[in-house]
Write an enzyme that holds these catalytic residues in place. Structure first.
Site, PDB file in Angstrom:
ATOM      1  CG  ASP A  21      20.989 -14.604  -3.175  1.00 46.64           C
ATOM      2  OD1 ASP A  21      21.019 -15.129  -4.178  1.00 46.64           O
ATOM      3  OD2 ASP A  21      21.265 -15.090  -2.083  1.00 46.64           O
ATOM      4  CD  GLU A  52      17.772 -15.558  -6.385  1.00 46.19           C
ATOM      5  OE1 GLU A  52      17.921 -16.867  -6.776  1.00 46.19           O
ATOM      6  OE2 GLU A  52      17.571 -15.393  -5.166  1.00 46.19           O
TER       7      GLU A  52
END
Length: 622
Positions: free
Chosen positions: A278, A320
């Site tokens: 992330d 991501e």
């Protein structure tokens, strides 16, 4: 004595003898990248070599603790490093608490996943989250334990074993950029521990933050404006890119990299096979820049990949990085220094929704044409919706490519999905401080496609065709396709977030409903909306598994159509996908021969006509 050992010797020392020879071979393959990337980041002082040796000892200890089942998986994956690129792969993404209530409830959903054909399950954050508001779990308070509301570490290990036995790999989020303000590292900083305060970017006053702010954007300008938060208990300003309770980690400190690497490998030993990394674009801070996509961020990821290749080579890393298409290939790295095996193709997703709104595939064609070839054993991830917003700004270059006002064009698309009176979409704007800007759009896929606002049977049929059209593109593009929980049943928006003051400004909660068992029970009713969506998706998934041309690494080419709403995508010489993104019929002249539609079974030749929002998957007959 141990201080004189080499990094390799420190790696091998804590692991069982039978593992050492193969671990030494893996280290030899990764040594150059490790030394170059970590040396470039941290090698300026005399402390580098002892730090590197300590890091390798930690990696060796974690590899030595890997279970026999995971060691076998590592060996199998090493023999087939492209195992995740085949046309049999299908992903599914869900919040554990909304899909099954807890991890045991998720395990009970495995029969549903198998029925769909899922081989890859991304469970959104399930580690212990911050007390109180936690950004949907992305404010992580511990990398070492499951959130108590979802179970415990034993439940996680049981789930990964059950999934693995059913041919499903578990993907977990690994939040790299920040931790919660109640994570032990942050609590230690608050308690006055200098070593832990150095895990974060902190400043005694606003002078330095103001210099950074001159070139920084804002992720959540309404809910969390600015990038710095004054923490009274610390007496300092803390860098908080996302929310005030998420403290950015300082990767200029080598201890941070070592701690994150150990956390990831520890989770891999619990059976997690894929990590969604992330906020990868934000890892390195540089004054005068937007602090995104910096070269050092790629060095960090390449070093992390090298450690994974040594200690858990069966594990995949997924970037991501929601950035424009030209910036995405860097997150795959290179043959000499590989980075992530997977990356979200967010531009493709946004452009597909743009094509529906404009009834014109120009944006979509530009994105597909600009999609670069990938290095070996790498793969795009295609999707229609996810837990986050549709970020239109990734299409700025494409939207303004013909000299038009790209910002205004994207704002019109954003307005369309905000649910204007003349449109079919039921959605909401997301975090835009400027009413004329296009920051993002939210809503369940079926609601954005028109099912929620459909007032009659014709409108419902049109909405379902649009929904299946988008999924058809994701399934045949050439990627690992992902389904978002509930889309297989046409689930609609959840407006209950409006009743919670702490979530009112975050419309992403529209697309985070609880899984609807009543709709699931109706999946076999062919005449119902959930039955039609479910049957349509299963038909496409089954067809895809039979077509080698739809593997992620098969050739891809756009063909001219002369009609703005029609997209013709060839996958090799024998497969053609035709997609009509418009409200009027569109026609296409097929190449000579007979073409079999794998979705409907009809045989076509000559000129074929597609009804509004229709799609054909055509394979040349033998």
């Amino acid at each position: 004595m141990i201080a004189t050992l080499t990094p390799l010797q420190r790696l091998l020392a804590p692991m069982p003898e039978p593992l050492r020879a193969e671990a030494a071979r893996r280290y030899a393959r990764q040594e150059a990248v490790l030394l170059e990337r970590l040396g470039g980041l941290y090698g300026a002082g005399a402390a580098f070599q002892p730090w590197l040796c300590d890091l390798m000892e930690t990696v060796g200890r974690l590899h030595g603790a890997r279970s026999p089942a995971l060691l076998r998986l590592d060996a199998e994956r090493a023999e087939r490093p492209d195992w995740f690129t085949g046309q049999h792969m299908l992903g599914y993404s869900a919040y554990a608490q909304r899909f099954g209530g807890d991890l045991r409830g998720v395990a009970a959903r495995i029969p549903h996943l198998r029925e769909l054909g899922v081989t890859y399950l991304h469970l959104l954050p399930f580690l212990r989250a911050r007390a109180g508001e936690s950004d949907g779990g992305f404010a992580v308070a511990s990398f070492d334990e499951v959130d108590p509301s979802l179970g415990d570490n034993a439940d996680l290990e049981a789930l990964t074993a059950q999934l693995r036995a059913n041919g499903i790999s578990l993907c977990s989020d690994m939040v790299l950029n920040h931790v919660a303000d109640d994570h032990p590292w942050a609590l230690g900083a608050l308690a006055g521990e200098p070593a832990l305060r150095d895990f974060f970017h902190t400043f005694p006053d606003r002078k330095q933050p103001q210099r950074f702010e001159r070139t920084l954007g804002q992720v959540f300008p309404q809910a969390a404006p600015g990038n710095f938060t004054y923490v009274a208990a610390l007496g300092r300003w803390v860098w908080t890119t996302f929310y005030p309770y998420q403290w950015d980690l300082n990767y200029a400190n080598p201890a941070v990299f070592a701690a994150i690497a150990a956390a990831l490998l520890g989770l891999a030993n619990r059976g997690i096979e894929v990590f969604r990394l992330d906020s990868t674009a934000f890892l390195w801070k540089r004054e005068g820049s937007n602090c995104m996509n910096q070269p050092e961020a790629h060095s960090l990821l390449q070093a992390l990949r090298a450690l994974v290749e040594i200690a858990a080579p069966g594990v995949l890393l997924k970037a991501e990085a929601i950035v424009p298409t030209p910036l995405l290939p860097a997150y795959f790295g290179s043959a000499a220094a590989p980075e992530c095996q997977l990356a979200y193709h967010s531009s493709l997703m946004a452009a597909a929704w743009g094509a529906l709104a404009e009834q014109d595939t120009a944006l979509l064609r530009q994105v597909i044409e600009a999609t670069p070839p990938l290095p070996p054993s790498a793969c795009w991830l295609s999707y229609v919706r996810c837990h986050d917003d549709i970020g239109w700004n990734v299409l700025r270059a494409e939207a303004g490519a013909d000299g038009a006002d790209g910002a205004a064009r994207l704002a019109r698309i954003s307005d369309f999905y905000a649910g204007g009176a003349d449109g079919y979409a039921a959605g909401a704007r997301f975090q835009s401080a400027d009413g004329s800007a296009a920051h993002g759009s939210n809503g369940m896929a079926a609601a954005l496609a028109g099912l929620e606002r459909a007032g009659d049977e014709q409108a419902r049929q049109e909405a379902l065709r649009r929904l299946l059209l988008l999924h058809g593109l994701a399934l045949c593009f050439g990627a690992l396709p992902m389904l978002y929980m509930g889309d297989e049943l046409g689930m609609l928006n959840d407006y209950s977030y409006l009743e919670r003051p702490e979530r009112v400004l975050d419309s992403r909660w529209l697309q985070r409903p609880d899984f609807d068992d009543a709709l699931l029970a109706r999946r076999g009713e062919g005449g119902s909306p959930p039955g039609r969506v479910y049957a349509g998706l299963r038909r496409m998934i089954a067809a895809r598994r039979e077509l080698a041309e739809l593997a992620a690494d098969a050739p891809r080419a756009l063909l001219p159509t002369w009609q703005p709403a029609l997209l013709a995508l060839a996958r090799g010489p024998r497969f053609l996908s035709l997609s009509n993104f418009g409200a009027a019929p569109a026609s296409y002249q097929l190449a000579p021969g007979h073409w079999v539609d794998h979705l409907g079974g009809d045989v076509h030749s000559g000129r074929v006509t597609l009804q509004p929002w229709a799609m054909l998957w055509l394979a040349r007959a033998e």
